[in-house]
Design a protein around this motif. Sequence first.
Motif, PDB file in Angstrom:
ATOM      1  N   ASP A   1      33.981  12.512 -46.087  1.00 11.78           N
ATOM      2  CA  ASP A   1      34.924  11.891 -47.016  1.00 11.78           C
ATOM      3  C   ASP A   1      35.059  10.406 -46.668  1.00 11.78           C
ATOM      4  O   ASP A   1      35.725  10.026 -45.707  1.00 11.78           O
ATOM      5  N   ALA A   2      34.392   9.563 -47.459  1.00 19.05           N
ATOM      6  CA  ALA A   2      34.377   8.123 -47.207  1.00 19.05           C
ATOM      7  C   ALA A   2      35.232   7.372 -48.217  1.00 19.05           C
ATOM      8  O   ALA A   2      35.011   6.184 -48.461  1.00 19.05           O
ATOM      9  N   ARG A   3      36.224   8.043 -48.780  1.00 15.56           N
ATOM     10  CA  ARG A   3      37.059   7.373 -49.786  1.00 15.56           C
ATOM     11  C   ARG A   3      37.986   6.342 -49.164  1.00 15.56           C
ATOM     12  O   ARG A   3      38.256   5.300 -49.763  1.00 15.56           O
ATOM     13  N   ALA A   4      38.494   6.608 -47.969  1.00 18.71           N
ATOM     14  CA  ALA A   4      39.415   5.666 -47.327  1.00 18.71           C
ATOM     15  C   ALA A   4      38.679   4.648 -46.477  1.00 18.71           C
ATOM     16  O   ALA A   4      39.113   3.497 -46.360  1.00 18.71           O
ATOM     17  N   ARG A   5      37.563   5.036 -45.882  1.00 16.76           N
ATOM     18  CA  ARG A   5      36.769   4.128 -45.054  1.00 16.76           C
ATOM     19  C   ARG A   5      35.300   4.411 -45.291  1.00 16.76           C
ATOM     20  O   ARG A   5      34.843   5.540 -45.140  1.00 16.76           O
ATOM     21  N   GLY A   6      34.559   3.401 -45.687  1.00 17.50           N
ATOM     22  CA  GLY A   6      33.162   3.573 -46.027  1.00 17.50           C
ATOM     23  C   GLY A   6      32.315   4.050 -44.863  1.00 17.50           C
ATOM     24  O   GLY A   6      32.556   3.681 -43.710  1.00 17.50           O
ATOM     25  N   VAL A   7      31.331   4.878 -45.168  1.00 15.95           N
ATOM     26  CA  VAL A   7      30.353   5.351 -44.189  1.00 15.95           C
ATOM     27  C   VAL A   7      28.972   5.054 -44.757  1.00 15.95           C
ATOM     28  O   VAL A   7      28.629   5.535 -45.844  1.00 15.95           O
ATOM     29  N   ALA A   8      28.192   4.241 -44.054  1.00 14.63           N
ATOM     30  CA  ALA A   8      26.876   3.817 -44.546  1.00 14.63           C
ATOM     31  C   ALA A   8      25.848   4.914 -44.302  1.00 14.63           C
ATOM     32  O   ALA A   8      25.528   5.231 -43.157  1.00 14.63           O
ATOM     33  N   ILE A   9      25.344   5.491 -45.379  1.00 13.56           N
ATOM     34  CA  ILE A   9      24.334   6.546 -45.281  1.00 13.56           C
ATOM     35  C   ILE A   9      23.031   6.042 -45.897  1.00 13.56           C
ATOM     36  O   ILE A   9      22.994   5.634 -47.054  1.00 13.56           O
ATOM     37  N   THR A  10      21.976   6.065 -45.105  1.00 11.33           N
ATOM     38  CA  THR A  10      20.632   5.759 -45.573  1.00 11.33           C
ATOM     39  C   THR A  10      19.835   7.054 -45.633  1.00 11.33           C
ATOM     40  O   THR A  10      20.282   8.098 -45.133  1.00 11.33           O
ATOM     41  N   ALA A  11      18.638   6.996 -46.204  1.00 11.60           N
ATOM     42  CA  ALA A  11      17.791   8.183 -46.260  1.00 11.60           C
ATOM     43  C   ALA A  11      17.475   8.687 -44.855  1.00 11.60           C
ATOM     44  O   ALA A  11      17.545   9.898 -44.582  1.00 11.60           O
ATOM     45  N   ALA A  12      17.152   7.767 -43.941  1.00 13.87           N
ATOM     46  CA  ALA A  12      16.819   8.164 -42.571  1.00 13.87           C
ATOM     47  C   ALA A  12      18.033   8.779 -41.864  1.00 13.87           C
ATOM     48  O   ALA A  12      17.911   9.767 -41.129  1.00 13.87           O
ATOM     49  N   ARG A  13      19.191   8.208 -42.090  1.00 11.61           N
ATOM     50  CA  ARG A  13      20.408   8.720 -41.448  1.00 11.61           C
ATOM     51  C   ARG A  13      20.781  10.090 -42.020  1.00 11.61           C
ATOM     52  O   ARG A  13      21.181  10.996 -41.272  1.00 11.61           O
ATOM     53  N   ALA A  14      20.647  10.260 -43.333  1.00  9.52           N
ATOM     54  CA  ALA A  14      20.918  11.563 -43.933  1.00  9.52           C
ATOM     55  C   ALA A  14      19.972  12.621 -43.385  1.00  9.52           C
ATOM     56  O   ALA A  14      20.379  13.749 -43.079  1.00  9.52           O
ATOM     57  N   ARG A  15      18.705  12.268 -43.248  1.00 13.10           N
ATOM     58  CA  ARG A  15      17.708  13.197 -42.708  1.00 13.10           C
ATOM     59  C   ARG A  15      18.041  13.583 -41.272  1.00 13.10           C
ATOM     60  O   ARG A  15      17.923  14.753 -40.877  1.00 13.10           O
ATOM     61  N   ALA A  16      18.498  12.623 -40.478  1.00 16.87           N
ATOM     62  CA  ALA A  16      18.845  12.895 -39.083  1.00 16.87           C
ATOM     63  C   ALA A  16      20.077  13.792 -38.973  1.00 16.87           C
ATOM     64  O   ALA A  16      20.121  14.698 -38.138  1.00 16.87           O
ATOM     65  N   ILE A  17      21.082  13.559 -39.809  1.00 18.66           N
ATOM     66  CA  ILE A  17      22.276  14.393 -39.787  1.00 18.66           C
ATOM     67  C   ILE A  17      21.940  15.818 -40.222  1.00 18.66           C
ATOM     68  O   ILE A  17      22.455  16.798 -39.671  1.00 18.66           O
ATOM     69  N   ALA A  18      21.044  15.957 -41.200  1.00 15.13           N
ATOM     70  CA  ALA A  18      20.694  17.277 -41.734  1.00 15.13           C
ATOM     71  C   ALA A  18      19.812  18.088 -40.792  1.00 15.13           C
ATOM     72  O   ALA A  18      19.736  19.317 -40.937  1.00 15.13           O
ATOM     73  N   ASP A  19      19.182  17.444 -39.825  1.00 15.72           N
ATOM     74  CA  ASP A  19      18.259  18.149 -38.927  1.00 15.72           C
ATOM     75  C   ASP A  19      18.996  19.248 -38.169  1.00 15.72           C
ATOM     76  O   ASP A  19      20.003  19.010 -37.512  1.00 15.72           O
ATOM     77  N   ARG A  20      18.473  20.471 -38.225  1.00 18.24           N
ATOM     78  CA  ARG A  20      19.165  21.608 -37.618  1.00 18.24           C
ATOM     79  C   ARG A  20      18.945  21.708 -36.111  1.00 18.24           C
ATOM     80  O   ARG A  20      19.644  22.472 -35.441  1.00 18.24           O
ATOM     81  N   ARG A  21      18.030  20.937 -35.567  1.00 17.39           N
ATOM     82  CA  ARG A  21      17.790  20.983 -34.126  1.00 17.39           C
ATOM     83  C   ARG A  21      18.454  19.815 -33.400  1.00 17.39           C
ATOM     84  O   ARG A  21      18.998  19.981 -32.309  1.00 17.39           O
TER      85      ARG A  21
END
Length: 267
Positions: free
Chosen positions: A19-39
Motif C-alpha cells: 500500500d503506497a498511497r501514503a508513501r510512495g514505493v518505487a517498483i521496477t521490473a527487476a525489483r518486482a521480479r526479486a520480491i516475487a522470487d519464492r527462494r
Amino acid sequence: MRFAFHKMHGLGNDFVVIDARARGVAITAARARAIADRRTGIGCDQLILLEPVEDADLRMRIFNADGGEVEQCGNALRCVAQLTGARRMETAGGPVEAEPTGGGITIDLGTPRFGWDEIPLAYPLDTAALPVGWEGLEHGTAINVGNPHIVFFVPALDAVELERIGPIVEQDPLFPERVNVNVAQVTGPAAVKLRVWERGAGLTRACGTGACATAVAAIRRGLARSPVTVSLPGGELQVDWAPGGTIRMTGPATHVFAGEADLEAFG
C-alpha cells in the motif's frame, strides 16, 4: 527504506500487496521480479502496488512474477477490496467496482471485448473460434476482460500438457501483447473445470480473469448458462454474465500475514 506489505491469496493465486498511497514505493521490473522470487524474495504470483488516484478509492498496479506490468488481475482485486474496503478501483485494464457479498467479494469487471484489435491479435480473425491451432488445441475463443485471454474447450482437461504448451501459445506472434491461456472442460449445464497458464506467471492455482473469460466464452458459445461455477485447482468462483452486460465474479479473498522488508534488498 523499509516498506510494509501484506501476503494474500485468492484460491491459492498469491500476492504481495504494497500500500503506497501514503508513501510512495518505487517498483521496477527487476525489483518486482526479486520480491516475487519464492527462494530469495517474499514470493508471489503477482506483486500488487496500491497508489492514490483522484477519481477512485485507489489505483492498483499489477506486476507478474517475471517483472512485467499487466492490466488486470481478478483474484487480486478481491484481495485488495477486502484489505482496504475499496469499492472503486482504477487499473490499467479499466475501472472496476467491488462489493462484499455472502460468497466473499463480488467484482464487476465491466463488459468483455471481442474485437480482434481489442484482444489484441496481430491481424483480423474470427475471435469466437480462431481458425488456428496448437498441437490439438483448436478453435479457441479470444476475449479481453481487462487483459487478453484465449479459451480452449476440451473433452478431457487432464489430457492437456498445459505446462508445456501454455508458453508456446502465450508467446505466439499472433498475440503481440502475449496472452493468458485457458483450457476448460464443461462439466454441467452451468459448470466448467478450468486450468490456466498465466502470461508472465505460468501455472497458477486460480485465475480470476481466466475464470471470467472462460465463463463468457462458454455462455457465448452455448455451452453453459449463467451464472457459471468455475472450478480451478484452488477452488471455485461464480461468474455471472449476459450478452451486452458486465461480468460479475464472486469468490473468497484470504489474508495470510503482514510484514516489513528493506526495499534495497531487492535491487
